[in-house]
Scaffold this active site. Structure first.
Site, PDB file in Angstrom:
ATOM      1  N   LYS A  63       0.826  -1.218   0.000  1.00 34.75           N
ATOM      2  CA  LYS A  63       0.000   0.000   0.000  1.00 34.75           C
ATOM      3  C   LYS A  63       0.859   1.267   0.000  1.00 34.75           C
ATOM      4  O   LYS A  63       0.736   2.124   0.888  1.00 34.75           O
ATOM      5  CB  LYS A  63      -0.945   0.008   1.198  1.00 34.75           C
ATOM      6  CG  LYS A  63      -1.867  -1.202   1.298  1.00 34.75           C
ATOM      7  CD  LYS A  63      -2.772  -1.091   2.513  1.00 34.75           C
ATOM      8  CE  LYS A  63      -3.663  -2.310   2.689  1.00 34.75           C
ATOM      9  NZ  LYS A  63      -2.909  -3.510   3.128  1.00 34.75           N
ATOM     10  N   LEU A  64       1.698   1.422  -0.995  1.00 33.44           N
ATOM     11  CA  LEU A  64       2.595   2.578  -1.032  1.00 33.44           C
ATOM     12  C   LEU A  64       1.812   3.888  -1.118  1.00 33.44           C
ATOM     13  O   LEU A  64       0.809   3.988  -1.813  1.00 33.44           O
ATOM     14  CB  LEU A  64       3.551   2.468  -2.214  1.00 33.44           C
ATOM     15  CG  LEU A  64       4.500   1.256  -2.222  1.00 33.44           C
ATOM     16  CD1 LEU A  64       5.518   1.394  -3.348  1.00 33.44           C
ATOM     17  CD2 LEU A  64       5.214   1.104  -0.883  1.00 33.44           C
ATOM     18  N   ILE A  67       5.356  10.648  -2.150  1.00 34.10           N
ATOM     19  CA  ILE A  67       5.423  11.544  -3.296  1.00 34.10           C
ATOM     20  C   ILE A  67       5.676  10.718  -4.553  1.00 34.10           C
ATOM     21  O   ILE A  67       6.259   9.623  -4.490  1.00 34.10           O
ATOM     22  CB  ILE A  67       6.506  12.627  -3.108  1.00 34.10           C
ATOM     23  CG1 ILE A  67       7.897  11.992  -2.991  1.00 34.10           C
ATOM     24  CG2 ILE A  67       6.194  13.487  -1.886  1.00 34.10           C
ATOM     25  CD1 ILE A  67       9.018  13.018  -2.983  1.00 34.10           C
ATOM     26  N   PRO A  68       5.232  11.201  -5.727  1.00 32.91           N
ATOM     27  CA  PRO A  68       5.312  10.398  -6.948  1.00 32.91           C
ATOM     28  C   PRO A  68       6.689   9.832  -7.260  1.00 32.91           C
ATOM     29  O   PRO A  68       6.807   8.651  -7.611  1.00 32.91           O
ATOM     30  CB  PRO A  68       4.844  11.379  -8.033  1.00 32.91           C
ATOM     31  CG  PRO A  68       3.892  12.281  -7.318  1.00 32.91           C
ATOM     32  CD  PRO A  68       4.482  12.461  -5.954  1.00 32.91           C
ATOM     33  N   THR A 117     -11.092  -2.207   4.295  1.00 28.39           N
ATOM     34  CA  THR A 117     -12.312  -2.907   4.708  1.00 28.39           C
ATOM     35  C   THR A 117     -12.536  -2.841   6.214  1.00 28.39           C
ATOM     36  O   THR A 117     -13.592  -3.228   6.701  1.00 28.39           O
ATOM     37  CB  THR A 117     -12.291  -4.379   4.258  1.00 28.39           C
ATOM     38  OG1 THR A 117     -11.091  -5.005   4.730  1.00 28.39           O
ATOM     39  CG2 THR A 117     -12.362  -4.492   2.749  1.00 28.39           C
ATOM     40  N   ARG A 179     -14.925 -14.390   4.322  1.00 28.17           N
ATOM     41  CA  ARG A 179     -15.076 -15.335   5.421  1.00 28.17           C
ATOM     42  C   ARG A 179     -16.129 -16.369   5.050  1.00 28.17           C
ATOM     43  O   ARG A 179     -17.256 -15.992   4.716  1.00 28.17           O
ATOM     44  CB  ARG A 179     -15.530 -14.623   6.708  1.00 28.17           C
ATOM     45  CG  ARG A 179     -14.532 -13.617   7.259  1.00 28.17           C
ATOM     46  CD  ARG A 179     -13.347 -14.326   7.906  1.00 28.17           C
ATOM     47  NE  ARG A 179     -12.473 -13.396   8.584  1.00 28.17           N
ATOM     48  CZ  ARG A 179     -11.492 -12.717   8.005  1.00 28.17           C
ATOM     49  NH1 ARG A 179     -11.285 -12.841   6.706  1.00 28.17           N
ATOM     50  NH2 ARG A 179     -10.710 -11.910   8.709  1.00 28.17           N
ATOM     51  N   ARG A 209      -6.998 -15.637   7.943  1.00 29.86           N
ATOM     52  CA  ARG A 209      -7.151 -16.482   9.127  1.00 29.86           C
ATOM     53  C   ARG A 209      -8.032 -17.716   8.952  1.00 29.86           C
ATOM     54  O   ARG A 209      -7.734 -18.759   9.545  1.00 29.86           O
ATOM     55  CB  ARG A 209      -7.645 -15.627  10.299  1.00 29.86           C
ATOM     56  CG  ARG A 209      -6.543 -14.757  10.884  1.00 29.86           C
ATOM     57  CD  ARG A 209      -7.075 -13.663  11.786  1.00 29.86           C
ATOM     58  NE  ARG A 209      -7.639 -12.559  11.013  1.00 29.86           N
ATOM     59  CZ  ARG A 209      -7.959 -11.380  11.521  1.00 29.86           C
ATOM     60  NH1 ARG A 209      -7.779 -11.150  12.810  1.00 29.86           N
ATOM     61  NH2 ARG A 209      -8.447 -10.429  10.760  1.00 29.86           N
TER      62      ARG A 209
END
EC number: 4.1.1.23
Length: 233
Positions: A63-64, A67-68, A117, A179, A209
């Site tokens: 999830k970077l 800055i560009p 989520t 799930r 999990r």
């Protein structure tokens, strides 16, 4: 194109724990595995090379968001690892996402996180100060992701249909928080079963999990895979 293998979230604290888990599966079985921050920071880039060497596909979930130019440079490094898919935060903006695409190249899929989520609408409005509905925020980010030339988004299964309507049918919707019926939802606020995710149009599902903490992880994986693919032609 939909991925028939559920992506297993390798939410383990060490390289050794991953090895022990994967040893449960037949050596010839090709899995799709998610490496998140905990494992990547503990084991380093070598974990990706190890998994690829075993013949598995890898979703590197970091999830970077920076800055560009920094994101572009980081993506160049990730492309050299041979990841099959990775991601950024859509909140980083169109220019950052375009830079990420340029840095990663076209060999791997690049998707963006809209809203986690674990985020409820009340949390989003209070802490992010976004005064729209959660769904409107997700659609906005999805449109910007498509505009930036990315392959798709991470989203709740409840949002898949509206995202595809707002973008295009081939826009990838990867759904975490899956799930099987009867399994505790943990810290996910927006969850769905594998069968429901298929019916609503998810392209990839991520399961952690319910597989990794199951008494029999291999049996749990195949049960979820069967539920996910039971209606495929």
């Amino acid at each position: 194109m939909r991925e028939h293998r559920p992506i297993i979230a390798l939410d383990f604290p060490s390289f050794e724990a991953v090895k022990e888990f994967l040893a449960l599966f037949p050596a010839e079985e090709s899995l799709y595995l998610k490496v998140g921050m905990e494992l990547y920071y503990a084991a380093g880039p070598e974990i990706v090379s190890y998994l690829k060497g075993l013949g598995h596909s890898v979703f590197l979930d970091l999830k970077l968001h920076d800055i560009p130019n920094t994101v572009k440079s980081a993506m160049k490094i990730l492309s050299q690892l041979g990841v099959d898919m990775t991601n950024v935060h859509a909140a980083g903006g169109v220019e950052m996402m375009k830079a990420a695409r340029e840095g990663l190249g076209s060999q791997a899929k690049l998707i963006a996180v809209t809203q986690l989520t674990s985020t409820s609408e009340a949390q989003m409005q209070e802490f992010q100060n976004i005064q729209t509905s959660l769904q409107e925020s997700v659609i906005h980010y999805a449109k910007k992701t498509a505009e930036a030339g990315l392959d798709g988004v991470v989203c709740s299964a409840q949002e898949v249909q509206v995202i595809k309507q707002a973008t295009n049918p081939d826009f990838i919707c990867l759904t975490p928080g899956i799930r099987p019926a009867g399994v505790a939802v943990g810290d996910q606020k927006r969850v769905m079963t594998p069968a429901d995710a298929y019916q609503i149009g998810s392209d990839y599902i991520v399961v952690g999990r319910p597989i990794t903490q199951a008494e029999d992880p291999v049996a749990a994986y195949h049960a979820i895979k069967d539920e996910w693919t039971q209606d495929w032609n």
